[in-house]
Design a protein around this motif. Structure first.
Motif, PDB file in Angstrom:
ATOM      1  N   LEU A   8       3.063 -21.820   3.533  1.00 27.89           N
ATOM      2  CA  LEU A   8       2.937 -20.977   4.726  1.00 27.89           C
ATOM      3  C   LEU A   8       4.281 -20.377   5.128  1.00 27.89           C
ATOM      4  O   LEU A   8       4.350 -19.208   5.541  1.00 27.89           O
ATOM      5  CB  LEU A   8       2.369 -21.803   5.882  1.00 27.89           C
ATOM      6  CG  LEU A   8       0.890 -22.192   5.753  1.00 27.89           C
ATOM      7  CD1 LEU A   8       0.501 -23.174   6.840  1.00 27.89           C
ATOM      8  CD2 LEU A   8      -0.002 -20.947   5.803  1.00 27.89           C
ATOM      9  N   ILE A   9       5.356 -21.165   5.021  1.00 29.54           N
ATOM     10  CA  ILE A   9       6.685 -20.644   5.355  1.00 29.54           C
ATOM     11  C   ILE A   9       7.055 -19.502   4.408  1.00 29.54           C
ATOM     12  O   ILE A   9       7.540 -18.449   4.839  1.00 29.54           O
ATOM     13  CB  ILE A   9       7.734 -21.770   5.289  1.00 29.54           C
ATOM     14  CG1 ILE A   9       7.504 -22.770   6.429  1.00 29.54           C
ATOM     15  CG2 ILE A   9       9.150 -21.199   5.376  1.00 29.54           C
ATOM     16  CD1 ILE A   9       8.360 -24.016   6.334  1.00 29.54           C
ATOM     17  N   VAL A  10       6.797 -19.705   3.120  1.00 33.13           N
ATOM     18  CA  VAL A  10       7.130 -18.669   2.129  1.00 33.13           C
ATOM     19  C   VAL A  10       6.319 -17.401   2.397  1.00 33.13           C
ATOM     20  O   VAL A  10       6.871 -16.287   2.412  1.00 33.13           O
ATOM     21  CB  VAL A  10       6.884 -19.191   0.699  1.00 33.13           C
ATOM     22  CG1 VAL A  10       7.010 -18.052  -0.314  1.00 33.13           C
ATOM     23  CG2 VAL A  10       7.867 -20.307   0.367  1.00 33.13           C
ATOM     24  N   MET A  11       5.013 -17.551   2.624  1.00 30.65           N
ATOM     25  CA  MET A  11       4.174 -16.374   2.879  1.00 30.65           C
ATOM     26  C   MET A  11       4.573 -15.687   4.183  1.00 30.65           C
ATOM     27  O   MET A  11       4.566 -14.455   4.271  1.00 30.65           O
ATOM     28  CB  MET A  11       2.701 -16.783   2.917  1.00 30.65           C
ATOM     29  CG  MET A  11       2.129 -17.133   1.555  1.00 30.65           C
ATOM     30  SD  MET A  11       0.328 -17.336   1.571  1.00 30.65           S
ATOM     31  CE  MET A  11       0.159 -18.820   2.545  1.00 30.65           C
ATOM     32  N   GLY A  12       4.912 -16.493   5.192  1.00 28.02           N
ATOM     33  CA  GLY A  12       5.358 -15.901   6.451  1.00 28.02           C
ATOM     34  C   GLY A  12       6.628 -15.098   6.280  1.00 28.02           C
ATOM     35  O   GLY A  12       6.755 -13.978   6.810  1.00 28.02           O
ATOM     36  N   LEU A  13       7.584 -15.632   5.523  1.00 28.70           N
ATOM     37  CA  LEU A  13       8.838 -14.916   5.278  1.00 28.70           C
ATOM     38  C   LEU A  13       8.601 -13.630   4.496  1.00 28.70           C
ATOM     39  O   LEU A  13       9.189 -12.582   4.803  1.00 28.70           O
ATOM     40  CB  LEU A  13       9.814 -15.820   4.529  1.00 28.70           C
ATOM     41  CG  LEU A  13      10.380 -17.004   5.329  1.00 28.70           C
ATOM     42  CD1 LEU A  13      11.181 -17.926   4.427  1.00 28.70           C
ATOM     43  CD2 LEU A  13      11.251 -16.502   6.483  1.00 28.70           C
ATOM     44  N   ILE A  14       7.721 -13.695   3.491  1.00 24.50           N
ATOM     45  CA  ILE A  14       7.443 -12.490   2.696  1.00 24.50           C
ATOM     46  C   ILE A  14       6.802 -11.415   3.567  1.00 24.50           C
ATOM     47  O   ILE A  14       7.188 -10.242   3.529  1.00 24.50           O
ATOM     48  CB  ILE A  14       6.534 -12.839   1.501  1.00 24.50           C
ATOM     49  CG1 ILE A  14       7.287 -13.720   0.492  1.00 24.50           C
ATOM     50  CG2 ILE A  14       6.032 -11.565   0.816  1.00 24.50           C
ATOM     51  CD1 ILE A  14       6.415 -14.250  -0.623  1.00 24.50           C
ATOM     52  N   SER A  15       5.817 -11.809   4.390  1.00 25.30           N
ATOM     53  CA  SER A  15       5.089 -10.818   5.195  1.00 25.30           C
ATOM     54  C   SER A  15       5.972 -10.175   6.250  1.00 25.30           C
ATOM     55  O   SER A  15       5.756  -9.012   6.613  1.00 25.30           O
ATOM     56  CB  SER A  15       3.877 -11.478   5.862  1.00 25.30           C
ATOM     57  OG  SER A  15       4.297 -12.421   6.836  1.00 25.30           O
ATOM     58  N   ARG A  16       6.961 -10.904   6.753  1.00 23.42           N
ATOM     59  CA  ARG A  16       7.806 -10.361   7.829  1.00 23.42           C
ATOM     60  C   ARG A  16       9.105  -9.742   7.316  1.00 23.42           C
ATOM     61  O   ARG A  16       9.627  -8.814   7.942  1.00 23.42           O
ATOM     62  CB  ARG A  16       8.143 -11.465   8.831  1.00 23.42           C
ATOM     63  CG  ARG A  16       7.154 -11.612   9.983  1.00 23.42           C
ATOM     64  CD  ARG A  16       5.770 -11.992   9.574  1.00 23.42           C
ATOM     65  NE  ARG A  16       4.890 -12.249  10.719  1.00 23.42           N
ATOM     66  CZ  ARG A  16       3.623 -12.569  10.628  1.00 23.42           C
ATOM     67  NH1 ARG A  16       3.037 -12.682   9.435  1.00 23.42           N
ATOM     68  NH2 ARG A  16       2.885 -12.761  11.714  1.00 23.42           N
ATOM     69  N   VAL A  26       3.968 -18.845  11.826  1.00 23.31           N
ATOM     70  CA  VAL A  26       2.861 -19.200  10.926  1.00 23.31           C
ATOM     71  C   VAL A  26       2.796 -20.715  10.717  1.00 23.31           C
ATOM     72  O   VAL A  26       1.754 -21.331  10.978  1.00 23.31           O
ATOM     73  CB  VAL A  26       2.986 -18.432   9.593  1.00 23.31           C
ATOM     74  CG1 VAL A  26       1.888 -18.861   8.628  1.00 23.31           C
ATOM     75  CG2 VAL A  26       2.937 -16.925   9.831  1.00 23.31           C
ATOM     76  N   PRO A  27       3.872 -21.375  10.247  1.00 24.52           N
ATOM     77  CA  PRO A  27       3.798 -22.848  10.119  1.00 24.52           C
ATOM     78  C   PRO A  27       3.678 -23.562  11.458  1.00 24.52           C
ATOM     79  O   PRO A  27       3.100 -24.652  11.524  1.00 24.52           O
ATOM     80  CB  PRO A  27       5.109 -23.203   9.415  1.00 24.52           C
ATOM     81  CG  PRO A  27       6.034 -22.058   9.660  1.00 24.52           C
ATOM     82  CD  PRO A  27       5.161 -20.856   9.719  1.00 24.52           C
ATOM     83  N   LEU A  28       4.201 -22.971  12.534  1.00 23.28           N
ATOM     84  CA  LEU A  28       4.052 -23.597  13.850  1.00 23.28           C
ATOM     85  C   LEU A  28       2.583 -23.681  14.252  1.00 23.28           C
ATOM     86  O   LEU A  28       2.131 -24.690  14.812  1.00 23.28           O
ATOM     87  CB  LEU A  28       4.844 -22.822  14.905  1.00 23.28           C
ATOM     88  CG  LEU A  28       6.361 -23.015  14.916  1.00 23.28           C
ATOM     89  CD1 LEU A  28       7.011 -22.108  15.954  1.00 23.28           C
ATOM     90  CD2 LEU A  28       6.735 -24.467  15.187  1.00 23.28           C
ATOM     91  N   ALA A  29       1.821 -22.618  13.977  1.00 26.18           N
ATOM     92  CA  ALA A  29       0.388 -22.626  14.286  1.00 26.18           C
ATOM     93  C   ALA A  29      -0.314 -23.742  13.518  1.00 26.18           C
ATOM     94  O   ALA A  29      -1.183 -24.450  14.058  1.00 26.18           O
ATOM     95  CB  ALA A  29      -0.221 -21.269  13.947  1.00 26.18           C
ATOM     96  N   TYR A  30       0.053 -23.899  12.262  1.00 28.18           N
ATOM     97  CA  TYR A  30      -0.519 -24.968  11.431  1.00 28.18           C
ATOM     98  C   TYR A  30      -0.235 -26.333  12.047  1.00 28.18           C
ATOM     99  O   TYR A  30      -1.137 -27.166  12.218  1.00 28.18           O
ATOM    100  CB  TYR A  30       0.072 -24.872  10.022  1.00 28.18           C
ATOM    101  CG  TYR A  30      -0.314 -25.999   9.090  1.00 28.18           C
ATOM    102  CD1 TYR A  30      -1.481 -25.937   8.345  1.00 28.18           C
ATOM    103  CD2 TYR A  30       0.501 -27.127   8.961  1.00 28.18           C
ATOM    104  CE1 TYR A  30      -1.836 -26.970   7.490  1.00 28.18           C
ATOM    105  CE2 TYR A  30       0.164 -28.163   8.115  1.00 28.18           C
ATOM    106  CZ  TYR A  30      -1.008 -28.087   7.379  1.00 28.18           C
ATOM    107  OH  TYR A  30      -1.350 -29.111   6.531  1.00 28.18           O
ATOM    108  N   GLN A  31       1.021 -26.564  12.400  1.00 25.66           N
ATOM    109  CA  GLN A  31       1.424 -27.860  12.931  1.00 25.66           C
ATOM    110  C   GLN A  31       0.768 -28.169  14.272  1.00 25.66           C
ATOM    111  O   GLN A  31       0.432 -29.317  14.563  1.00 25.66           O
ATOM    112  CB  GLN A  31       2.946 -27.904  13.087  1.00 25.66           C
ATOM    113  CG  GLN A  31       3.701 -28.064  11.787  1.00 25.66           C
ATOM    114  CD  GLN A  31       3.573 -29.473  11.234  1.00 25.66           C
ATOM    115  OE1 GLN A  31       2.603 -29.801  10.540  1.00 25.66           O
ATOM    116  NE2 GLN A  31       4.531 -30.312  11.552  1.00 25.66           N
TER     117      GLN A  31
END
Length: 728
Positions: free
Chosen positions: A22-30, A116-121
């Motif tokens: 999720l962190i990787v995908m969040g970084l790529i998308s932003r 993104v990872p914050l929402a998961y957590q």
């Protein structure tokens, strides 16, 4: 002795690959293509000005909120080596090569990616399944509006990051409460909750809504602790003090620290000085400080002074007079005294100088040693250039007929004697023997004969007609009408008069002041003044092409055009994922209806779901529905220009509710295997539509690729959306 070296040092760690992905995908998308477009996008034209002022250490006031968010944006500019030299005057203007675009947009993009990872957590800490938590994170990941807002030099993504961090920290702290109170991790998450709350409020005052929500939740949890008989009174007191320290004292201290750093960085005079008091202006390098540095501190008989009105509205102004007189009759037929005009003039001028005279003596110079003027002393104010005395009498003021006219007295040898004695009252005195001080003392001048107070007219925004050169009215106001800041004045420029002859005095009045005493305000005095200005200073709200009402946001009946390519059809819009927004609204409605149904049934002693499931349902709703409500409903009470991006913090909480409702429906309403299979298939189809809509609107989220006219028209799913189409 060295036996421990025989075995290797082994470190084991558990890595949640869901979080990593999720962190990787969040970084790529932003972060993908973050420097595009290399042009000013929407409110970058607004925030960029403040970044430049930070780079140049020039003081400013932004009435939109506290300085922490601005400082974070400026940090990006500092890390990129920005020198502050760019003219932020037009949306769409191309950035010059000295502007580090990627660096300036980096921190908002990182904050958006980490949401993104914050929402998961958060959903994991709410005790929902990893599948539901993953769904919440992916919804945040694929929300077009959140992507757009986080890819530019704007503050909403930073605000949402700190809000979610505060919620996650509190949930982790609360879950640790059950088995490891006062442990290191317990303290860490409790303290981080307070830090994140203060950062959220420091970015934008909207963060205060979530802070209040968490304080209410913490208060409710502590109330339940009071009923726990297993906890001693000492233990309860320790818990109370720990929460008070972490959730109140530390956030307040951090909030003050934001202003301390802000004021430390911005030590130079700038364009916003004029709305601050003379004392504040004099504390800045350059500007007024250049003029006032080294002035005499104590006002004495014979002092030459300029008097600035403390209110500073509708603009800063100084007590002023000139040789022109009031007209014998005004346009409405009322008569005047035809004496010399006294006004409040919004510019520095030699006619702003007055001499403080002792009524019992003729001299207009300071004696040796100087005789200071104290609270309660009677003085005469002599206009420096015309040598006429400040006067008021029972004649109606030109614009405020219920107040007294203020003039400089001319003896026409008629039955209108001079009334030119004024009592000095120091408003911010510490004792009744205080000395009148330059810049620091705020004083009222009370007319001895009539008890009227010298006042810059409360007729806000009105100015005198042509005969008064459009200057602001000064009147004598009866004390019985109440106290107002427009009645308060402070000495701004000050020198000890040395010339008794008028011609020599005029030369003296034209010369700069140079003495040997400087004045410094304490941090708390500067903070109090700046905070008050931020809260009370409001720019005129003008109707904007893309402004909207809070009702428009729920159904996304509005959009905001952020950028348009100067030649092609490439453009960026603040538009959300329609499927996600609709699903969030449906989830909120389902949650409220189900909650009402459960409450009614429980009242009848019918329990449709287990008690632990009910507690989970209520706690999740308290955070998600409560977070949505406190971040959305206050906008109905606000009188300001609103935009769609104001809804994004509330939307984030609403999105978190979607997988919560879906899991609840799947666990408790889909009881048969067939229903569960059908429900799972529907979720897959629904999520596929979320991804499809994300891809469809990606060109106006990222600004590329450029779309044709037909493709742009196809994106206009609602008639109220303003998609920009060039005329062929």
């Amino acid at each position: 002795m060295l036996g421990f070296l025989k075995n290797p040092v082994v470190i084991t760690a558990e890595i949640n690959m869901n979080l990593v992905a999720l962190i990787v995908m969040g970084l790529i998308s932003r972060l993908w293509g973050l420097s595009y477009p290399r042009a000013v996008v929407f409110d970058e034209v607004y925030y960029g000005q403040f970044v430049s002022l930070y780079m140049k250490r020039i003081f400013f006031v932004d009435d939109s909120g506290p300085p922490f968010g601005h400082m974070l944006l400026a940090l990006g500019g500092y890390l990129g080596g920005f020198d502050g030299n760019f003219l932020w005057n037009r949306i769409g203007a191309e950035y010059s090569m000295n502007v580090p675009v990627w660096s300036l947009r980096l921190l908002p993009a990182l904050a958006g990616a980490l949401c993104v990872p914050l929402a998961y957590q958060i959903l994991v800490e709410l005790q929902f399944s990893h599948c539901a938590a993953l769904g919440a994170a992916l919804l945040i990941l694929l929300e077009n509006s959140l992507i757009t807002q986080s890819r530019f030099m704007l503050l909403e993504s930073i605000l949402i990051f700190f809000i979610l961090l505060a919620v996650l920290s509190y949930l982790k702290f609360y879950n640790l409460q059950r088995h490891s109170s006062f442990s290191g991790s317990w303290w860490f998450w409790l303290l981080l909750t307070g830090v994140a709350c203060s950062c959220a409020v420091g970015v934008k005052y909207m963060g205060l809504f979530t802070y209040m929500l968490l304080l209410a939740v913490a208060g409710l949890h502590f109330w339940h602790m009071i009923g726990d008989q297993n906890l001693s009174n000492v233990s309860l007191m320790c818990h109370f003090l720990a929460r008070g320290l972490a959730l109140i004292i530390i956030p307040v201290a951090m909030y003050l620290s934001f202003f301390y750093v802000h004021l430390t960085l911005l030590y130079r005079s700038g364009p916003h000085d004029q709305i601050m008091t003379s004392a504040f202006q004099a504390s800045l390098e350059g500007g007024l400080a250049r003029i006032t540095q080294g002035q005499p501190l104590e006002v004495a008989y014979g002092s030459q002074i300029t008097l600035r009105n403390v209110l500073g509205k509708p603009m800063q102004c100084w007590l002023h007079s000139h040789k022109n007189t009031y007209p014998i009759r005004y346009e409405n037929g009322r008569g005047s005294s035809h004496q010399q005009q006294v006004t409040c003039y919004p510019f520095k001028d030699v006619n702003n100088w007055w001499i403080v005279k002792d009524p019992g003596m003729q001299q207009l110079v300071v004696s040796n040693p100087p005789r200071p003027v104290r609270h309660g002393h009677i003085v005469q104010l002599v206009h420096g250039i015309t040598t006429r005395y400040l006067n008021t009498h029972d004649v109606a003021a030109p614009l405020s007929p219920h107040s007294q006219e203020v003039s400089c007295y001319i003896d026409y040898n008629i039955s209108m004697p001079a009334q030119n004695l004024w009592r000095v009252e120091i408003v911010n005195r510490e004792s009744d023997t205080d000395v009148w001080k330059t810049i620091l003392s705020e004083v009222r001048f009370v007319h001895v004969n009539t008890s009227a107070v010298l006042k810059a007219s409360g007729f806000i925004g009105a100015s005198l007609p042509e005969w008064g050169y459009r200057q602001l009215e000064v009147v004598g106001e009866k004390l019985s009408k109440g106290y107002h800041q427009s009645m308060v004045w402070n000495v701004e420029e000050h020198r000890y008069g040395k010339s008794q002859e008028q011609k020599e005095r005029e030369v003296e009045l034209h010369s700069p002041t140079q003495m040997d005493i400087s004045k410094n305000l304490s941090f708390m005095a500067k903070f109090t003044e700046l905070q008050w200005k931020i809260l009370t200073l409001k720019n005129e709200d003008t109707e904007h092409k893309y402004s909207s009402s809070a009702l428009d946001w729920i159904t996304m009946d509005t959009n905001v055009a952020y950028w348009l390519h100067p030649t092609s059809g490439a453009q960026i819009h603040l538009l959300g994922n329609v499927v996600t927004w609709t699903s969030a609204n449906v989830a909120a409605l389902v949650y409220m209806c189900l909650s009402l149904w459960y409450l009614i049934r429980r009242r009848r002693k019918i329990y449709d779901i287990p008690e632990d499931a009910w507690q989970l349902w209520v706690s999740a709703g308290g955070i998600c529905v409560g977070g949505w409500a406190v971040n959305y409903l206050p906008f109905f009470l606000m009188e300001k220009t609103l935009f769609l991006y104001h809804y994004l913090p509330a939307l984030t909480f609403q999105i978190l509710l979607v997988p919560i409702v879906l899991q609840h429906l799947g666990d408790h309403l889909c009881r048969s295997l067939l229903l569960k299979s059908m429900f799972s298939a529907l979720i897959v189809a629904w999520f596929s539509s979320v991804y499809l809509v994300y891809c469809t609107f990606s060109p106006v989220t990222y600004g590329e690729p450029s779309l044709s006219v037909t493709e742009l028209k196809d994106l206009r799913w609602k008639d109220s959306w303003n998609i920009l189409i060039r005329k062929q």
